[in-house]
Design a protein around this motif. Structure first.
Motif, short mmCIF file in Angstrom:
data_model
loop_
_atom_site.label_atom_id
_atom_site.label_comp_id
_atom_site.label_asym_id
_atom_site.label_seq_id
_atom_site.Cartn_x
_atom_site.Cartn_y
_atom_site.Cartn_z
N LEU A 97 1.34 108.42 -47.47
CA LEU A 97 1.96 107.77 -47.02
C LEU A 97 0.48 108.53 -45.53
O LEU A 97 0.97 106.93 -45.20
CB LEU A 97 3.37 108.38 -46.40
CG LEU A 97 4.40 107.60 -47.88
CD1 LEU A 97 5.73 108.62 -46.99
CD2 LEU A 97 3.97 106.49 -47.80
N HIS A 98 0.52 108.84 -45.23
CA HIS A 98 -0.02 108.97 -43.59
C HIS A 98 -1.71 108.96 -43.69
O HIS A 98 -2.29 107.74 -43.02
CB HIS A 98 -0.71 110.80 -43.31
CG HIS A 98 -1.67 110.74 -42.29
ND1 HIS A 98 -0.78 110.37 -40.80
CD2 HIS A 98 -2.60 111.26 -41.55
CE1 HIS A 98 -1.77 110.27 -39.99
NE2 HIS A 98 -2.67 111.35 -40.80
N ILE A 99 -2.27 108.56 -44.67
CA ILE A 99 -3.60 107.82 -45.46
C ILE A 99 -3.22 106.24 -45.03
O ILE A 99 -3.87 105.11 -44.94
CB ILE A 99 -4.37 108.17 -46.66
CG1 ILE A 99 -4.79 109.52 -46.31
CG2 ILE A 99 -5.61 107.40 -46.83
CD1 ILE A 99 -5.33 110.25 -47.65
N LEU A 100 -2.13 105.95 -45.85
CA LEU A 100 -2.08 104.39 -46.07
C LEU A 100 -1.15 103.77 -44.37
O LEU A 100 -2.03 103.68 -44.41
CB LEU A 100 -0.38 103.93 -46.68
CG LEU A 100 -0.86 104.19 -48.46
CD1 LEU A 100 0.55 104.09 -49.00
CD2 LEU A 100 -1.42 103.44 -48.73
N TRP A 101 -0.73 104.42 -43.62
CA TRP A 101 -0.35 104.23 -42.33
C TRP A 101 -1.82 104.50 -41.68
O TRP A 101 -2.19 103.38 -40.60
CB TRP A 101 0.42 105.31 -41.68
CG TRP A 101 0.77 104.72 -40.15
CD1 TRP A 101 0.14 105.80 -39.83
CD2 TRP A 101 1.60 104.03 -39.53
NE1 TRP A 101 0.95 104.90 -38.26
CE2 TRP A 101 1.09 104.06 -38.64
CE3 TRP A 101 2.36 102.83 -40.75
CZ2 TRP A 101 2.06 102.74 -37.43
CZ3 TRP A 101 2.44 101.60 -39.32
CH2 TRP A 101 2.93 101.79 -38.17
N MET A 176 -5.62 94.20 -48.12
CA MET A 176 -4.18 93.44 -48.43
C MET A 176 -4.37 93.81 -49.66
O MET A 176 -3.12 95.01 -50.21
CB MET A 176 -3.65 92.25 -48.01
CG MET A 176 -3.47 92.23 -46.75
SD MET A 176 -2.61 90.45 -46.49
CE MET A 176 -1.45 90.70 -47.28
N VAL A 177 -5.59 93.56 -50.41
CA VAL A 177 -4.82 94.18 -52.42
C VAL A 177 -5.61 96.22 -51.81
O VAL A 177 -5.06 96.39 -52.47
CB VAL A 177 -6.77 93.50 -52.78
CG1 VAL A 177 -6.94 94.13 -53.78
CG2 VAL A 177 -6.03 92.22 -52.93
N VAL A 178 -6.62 96.44 -51.43
CA VAL A 178 -6.62 97.54 -51.30
C VAL A 178 -5.47 98.35 -50.32
O VAL A 178 -5.33 99.67 -51.30
CB VAL A 178 -8.11 98.09 -50.40
CG1 VAL A 178 -8.13 99.14 -50.13
CG2 VAL A 178 -9.59 97.11 -50.83
N LEU A 179 -5.22 98.09 -49.77
CA LEU A 179 -3.34 98.49 -49.43
C LEU A 179 -2.49 98.53 -50.39
O LEU A 179 -1.72 99.83 -50.81
CB LEU A 179 -3.29 97.58 -47.92
CG LEU A 179 -1.78 98.70 -47.62
CD1 LEU A 179 -2.16 99.97 -47.17
CD2 LEU A 179 -1.34 97.33 -46.35
N GLY A 180 -2.27 97.78 -51.64
CA GLY A 180 -1.44 97.84 -52.55
C GLY A 180 -1.90 98.48 -53.56
O GLY A 180 -0.94 98.75 -53.66
N LEU A 181 -2.90 98.61 -54.08
CA LEU A 181 -3.73 99.94 -55.04
C LEU A 181 -3.36 100.75 -54.24
O LEU A 181 -2.94 101.93 -54.93
CB LEU A 181 -5.08 98.82 -55.27
CG LEU A 181 -5.38 98.06 -55.48
CD1 LEU A 181 -7.21 98.03 -55.71
CD2 LEU A 181 -4.16 97.33 -57.00
N ALA A 183 -1.20 101.98 -52.21
CA ALA A 183 0.67 102.54 -52.44
C ALA A 183 1.26 102.45 -53.49
O ALA A 183 2.65 102.98 -54.18
CB ALA A 183 1.29 101.13 -51.21
N PHE A 184 0.40 101.52 -54.83
CA PHE A 184 1.15 101.85 -56.22
C PHE A 184 1.82 102.76 -56.60
O PHE A 184 2.71 102.89 -57.36
CB PHE A 184 -0.12 100.84 -56.69
CG PHE A 184 1.02 100.65 -58.26
CD1 PHE A 184 1.28 99.61 -58.44
CD2 PHE A 184 -0.45 101.72 -59.39
CE1 PHE A 184 2.11 99.17 -59.98
CE2 PHE A 184 0.87 100.99 -60.41
CZ PHE A 184 1.64 100.32 -61.13
N PRO A 185 1.13 103.79 -56.64
CA PRO A 185 1.75 105.71 -57.28
C PRO A 185 2.70 105.69 -56.76
O PRO A 185 3.67 106.10 -56.84
CB PRO A 185 0.49 106.33 -57.04
CG PRO A 185 -0.76 105.44 -56.94
CD PRO A 185 -0.52 104.17 -56.23
N LYS A 189 6.48 105.58 -58.41
CA LYS A 189 7.44 106.95 -57.98
C LYS A 189 8.72 106.33 -57.70
O LYS A 189 9.73 107.26 -58.34
CB LYS A 189 7.50 107.65 -57.61
CG LYS A 189 5.68 108.27 -58.46
CD LYS A 189 5.36 109.94 -57.18
CE LYS A 189 3.45 110.59 -58.04
NZ LYS A 189 3.98 111.87 -56.92
N LEU A 190 8.83 105.43 -56.90
CA LEU A 190 10.01 104.85 -56.35
C LEU A 190 11.48 104.43 -57.53
O LEU A 190 12.07 104.78 -57.24
CB LEU A 190 10.36 104.01 -54.63
CG LEU A 190 9.72 105.04 -53.91
CD1 LEU A 190 9.31 104.51 -52.89
CD2 LEU A 190 10.61 105.86 -53.25
#
Length: 218
Positions: A97-101, A176-181, A183-185, A189-190
């Protein structure tokens, strides 16, 4: 060259153009207006929440102009109880999550930020405290992003706050595509079934953990 080769090259060029295209979002919120505009490849999508109208423009041609109704809430008997979302998968993925942010902050471009707000509450004492708390968060942003136009003032004569917010954001589609990929894992899990989440992360309900412990000991 074969026509299929030309079609393949055209398709690849089209996909590349989509990925590098720029998406621009404008938001204007005030007491009189609540407008959201999305610009992409000559298209402009506008949603006016106050007038309850949505429209689609392609350059200077209006393609669609349609009113929409407010969403009606379902009666209590028709509402199904929702399963409580467990935050344990998010806690397990703190590093991701920190990497995504960090990637999200690098990808999103704030082109314009303007805030004019008058803070007011029924109690003047709370108005002053609220103004001090908000100012301690808002004004340091001007040092980080000098282009931001942030103006706050306390209003001791009224009981309700008022003001305007104008934000313009931009992002590349491939970001946005890279961010979605990325965040997909976490999203997967959610969306796991409840029993599977409890198997991986344990139950979030203390009574269920107690009953499971008694069952295992017996």
């Amino acid at each position: 060259m074969n026509i299929w080769v030309w079609l393949g090259i055209a398709f690849v060029a089209f996909i590349a153009m989509l990925l590098v295209s720029y998406l621009r979002l404008e938001t204007l919120l005030s007491e009189r207006e609540q407008v959201f505009r999305l610009h992409w490849l000559g298209n402009k999508f506008v949603v006016d929440a106050k007038a309850r109208v949505m429209s689609w423009w392609f350059f200077d041609w209006r393609i669609l102009h349609k009113p929409f109704k407010a969403r009606e809430s379902k009666p209590e008997e028709e509402k199904k109880p929702r399963e409580k979302m467990s935050l344990k998968p998010l806690l397990e993925e703190r590093q991701r999550l920190h990497i995504l942010w960090r990637y999200f902050k690098r990808s999103l471009h704030i082109e314009h930020l303007e805030l004019n707000a008058r803070l007011a509450t029924p109690d003047p004492l709370w108005t002053g405290m609220l103004y001090g708390a908000v100012s301690s968060v808002i004004y340091p942003l001007k040092a980080v992003w000098p282009k931001a136009q942030l103006r706050l003032q306390p209003d001791f004569a009224h009981e309700l706050p008022s003001g305007t917010l104008n934000v313009v954001l931009g992002v590349r589609i491939f970001r946005m595509v890279v961010l979605g990929l990325k965040a997909f894992p976490i999203v997967r899990k959610l969306r796991l079934p409840r029993d599977r989440k409890e198997e991986l992360y344990g139950s979030s309900n203390p009574s269920q953990r107690t009953r499971r412990g008694h069952a295992s000991s017996s």
